[in-house]
Design a protein around this motif. Structure first.
Motif, PDB file in Angstrom:
ATOM      1  N   CYS A  36      32.816 -23.838  15.752  1.00  0.00           N
ATOM      2  CA  CYS A  36      33.564 -24.557  16.289  1.00  0.00           C
ATOM      3  C   CYS A  36      32.959 -26.057  16.033  1.00  0.00           C
ATOM      4  N   SER A  79      26.294 -21.968  15.220  1.00  0.00           N
ATOM      5  CA  SER A  79      26.271 -22.444  16.429  1.00  0.00           C
ATOM      6  C   SER A  79      25.118 -23.193  16.946  1.00  0.00           C
ATOM      7  N   VAL A  87      24.893 -34.594  23.769  1.00  0.00           N
ATOM      8  CA  VAL A  87      26.165 -33.642  23.659  1.00  0.00           C
ATOM      9  C   VAL A  87      26.642 -33.783  22.220  1.00  0.00           C
ATOM     10  N   ALA A  88      26.367 -35.234  21.636  1.00  0.00           N
ATOM     11  CA  ALA A  88      26.887 -35.280  20.200  1.00  0.00           C
ATOM     12  C   ALA A  88      25.869 -34.490  19.289  1.00  0.00           C
TER      13      ALA A  88
HETATM   14  O1  M6R Z   1      26.631 -24.892  20.086  1.00  0.00           O
HETATM   15  P1  M6R Z   1      28.031 -24.891  19.147  1.00  0.00           P
HETATM   16  O2  M6R Z   1      27.157 -25.410  17.796  1.00  0.00           O
HETATM   17  O3  M6R Z   1      28.470 -23.653  19.033  1.00  0.00           O
HETATM   18  O4  M6R Z   1      28.845 -26.098  19.638  1.00  0.00           O
HETATM   19  C1  M6R Z   1      30.183 -26.063  18.935  1.00  0.00           C
HETATM   20  C2  M6R Z   1      30.830 -27.442  19.617  1.00  0.00           C
HETATM   21  O5  M6R Z   1      31.140 -27.522  20.490  1.00  0.00           O
HETATM   22  C3  M6R Z   1      30.027 -28.624  19.076  1.00  0.00           C
HETATM   23  O6  M6R Z   1      29.418 -28.827  17.719  1.00  0.00           O
HETATM   24  C4  M6R Z   1      30.654 -29.884  19.396  1.00  0.00           C
HETATM   25  O7  M6R Z   1      31.674 -30.195  18.584  1.00  0.00           O
HETATM   26  C5  M6R Z   1      29.715 -31.034  19.499  1.00  0.00           C
HETATM   27  N1  M6R Z   1      29.504 -31.563  20.595  1.00  0.00           N
HETATM   28  C6  M6R Z   1      29.939 -32.242  18.517  1.00  0.00           C
HETATM   29  O8  M6R Z   1      29.183 -33.259  18.472  1.00  0.00           O
END
Ligand code: M6R
Length: 376
Positions: free
Chosen positions: A62, A109, A160-161
């Motif tokens: 995702c 992930s 978060v990013a």
């Molecule tokens: O922990 P994950 O890599 O599975 O998370 C997937 C996304 O929720 C995550 O990459 C989200 O798109 C980021 N906050 C983007 O910067």
């Protein structure tokens, strides 16, 4: 601990030379007398034969993790010779798309806990696929429930990013491609060139981080913009999607990553003197020269419609990329074509960071978002 940095996102962007080193540590073999350069992925070695025999490799994730898989797909296809498809985890589940026992399903992930990715993992396990986990969190649900895997080892990511996890995910997937293709003699020179490129990558990342002030200046210029389009193609279509995701996620600005080949199929209608457009036009080696010249023509056409262009190109190539066109140019170091997305995303991460800070928004914890999305 943010150390001398003001924000975690800033720290994590600047940490990338080191996080990439940690990701590669102990996994690249320099080779030497009678011994080829190669990669060693302990968690995969007992499963490589099965992966090589699979009918298809399906990469599932995702958000940023999906984008990392998109960036790595061309190399994985090239070196494995196996068809590689990509799935956004929620969409795979919505469609109950086909997954077969002859498939290798690769789950990407950062957190290893994303609900959609975890459910997609259960679905692939139920369908009998070999499941490989690529996560940044040792002991996470995805790491525990896959048959085998590779840890990203980028270190804890707090903002978060996702920034440093993204570049490390691409490198892990490049190493996966190298390991799967390791039994093919015809691609040995190509693999060795990529391994050399990986050794040198942290230095090149250090170099591109020097654009920090330039990206801050650009952020000042773009501060009042309502929208930013990002055009990329080939290896850097992923960079366009990921750059746009960063800008919308933290700077709360509408941004769209666009496959440059699709420009005439709709997006061109948006272009006028009020639209800012970021075009990624770095130089890809060998046969990808074709893509490069296609990107030159995209620049000409966007310029003809008076779009406000910012062009990212390889060092020393601005006059080649935009002949006779006066645009703002961001020059980045050139690396092996398949590793270029690692370099190219960094100016866009910096741009998103500075735009956010200049606008006085919360860069580490954007509104409405959580670091780990554990509900569907
Ligand atoms: O922990 P994950 O890599 O599975 O998370 C997937 C996304 O929720 C995550 O990459 C989200 O798109 C980021 N906050 C983007 O910067």
């Amino acid at each position: 601990n943010k150390g001398s940095y003001e924000h975690y996102m800033q720290k994590e962007i600047h940490e990338q030379p080191e996080s990439l080193r940690t990701t590669m540590r102990g996994r690249l073999i320099r080779g030497g007398f009678c011994k080829a350069k190669s990669v060693l992925l302990g968690g995969l070695k007992d499963h490589l034969k099965t992966i090589r025999r699979s009918r298809r490799i399906v990469c599932i994730g995702c958000g940023t993790s999906y984008n990392a898989a998109l960036a790595a797909r061309p190399l994985l296809e090239e070196l494995s010779g196996i068809p590689v498809t990509l799935e956004i985890a929620s969409d795979l589940l919505d469609r109950q798309g086909p997954i077969y026992r002859e498939d290798t399903a690769v789950f990407v992930s950062q957190s290893g806990e994303t609900a959609d990715t975890l459910h997609a993992l259960q679905y692939a396990l139920d369908n009998g696929a070999l499941c490989v986990g690529i996560t940044n969190t040792v002991g996470s649900a995805i790491a525990r429930n896959t048959h085998c895997g590779i840890h990203i080892n980028a270190g804890c990511e707090i903002g978060v990013a996702s920034t440093k996890a993204y570049t490390s995910q691409i490198v892990v997937m490049a190493m996966l491609a190298l390991a799967v293709g390791d039994d093919t003699i015809s691609s040995q020179l190509r693999r060795e060139a990529i391994i050399d490129g990986l050794f040198d990558l942290p230095n090149k990342v250090k170099e591109v981080l020097k654009l920090d002030q330039e990206m801050k200046d650009l952020a000042e210029q773009l501060m009042a913009e309502q929208s930013l389009l990002v055009f990329g193609r080939g290896y850097n279509f992923a960079t366009a999607l990921e750059g746009a995701l960063k800008v919308k996620e933290v700077a709360l600005t509408h941004s769209e990553g666009i496959l440059a080949g699709e420009m005439k199929h709709g997006p061109l209608a948006l272009v006028d003197e009020n639209l800012s457009i970021f075009v990624i036009a770095t130089h890809d080696a060998c046969f990808r020269l074709v893509l490069f010249s296609k990107q030159q023509s995209v620049i000409q056409q966007l310029h003809a419609r008076k779009g406000r262009l910012i062009v990212m190109c390889s060092k020393g190539e601005s006059s080649l990329v935009c002949p006779g066109v006066s645009v703002r140019v961001i020059e980045v170091p050139q690396v092996e074509d398949c590793l270029q997305p690692v370099i190219n995303i960094i100016p866009l991460q910096l741009l998103a960071y500075h735009l956010t800070v200049l606008r006085g928004l919360n860069v580490d914890q954007p509104r409405n978002l959580a670091k780990s999305v554990t509900t569907q």
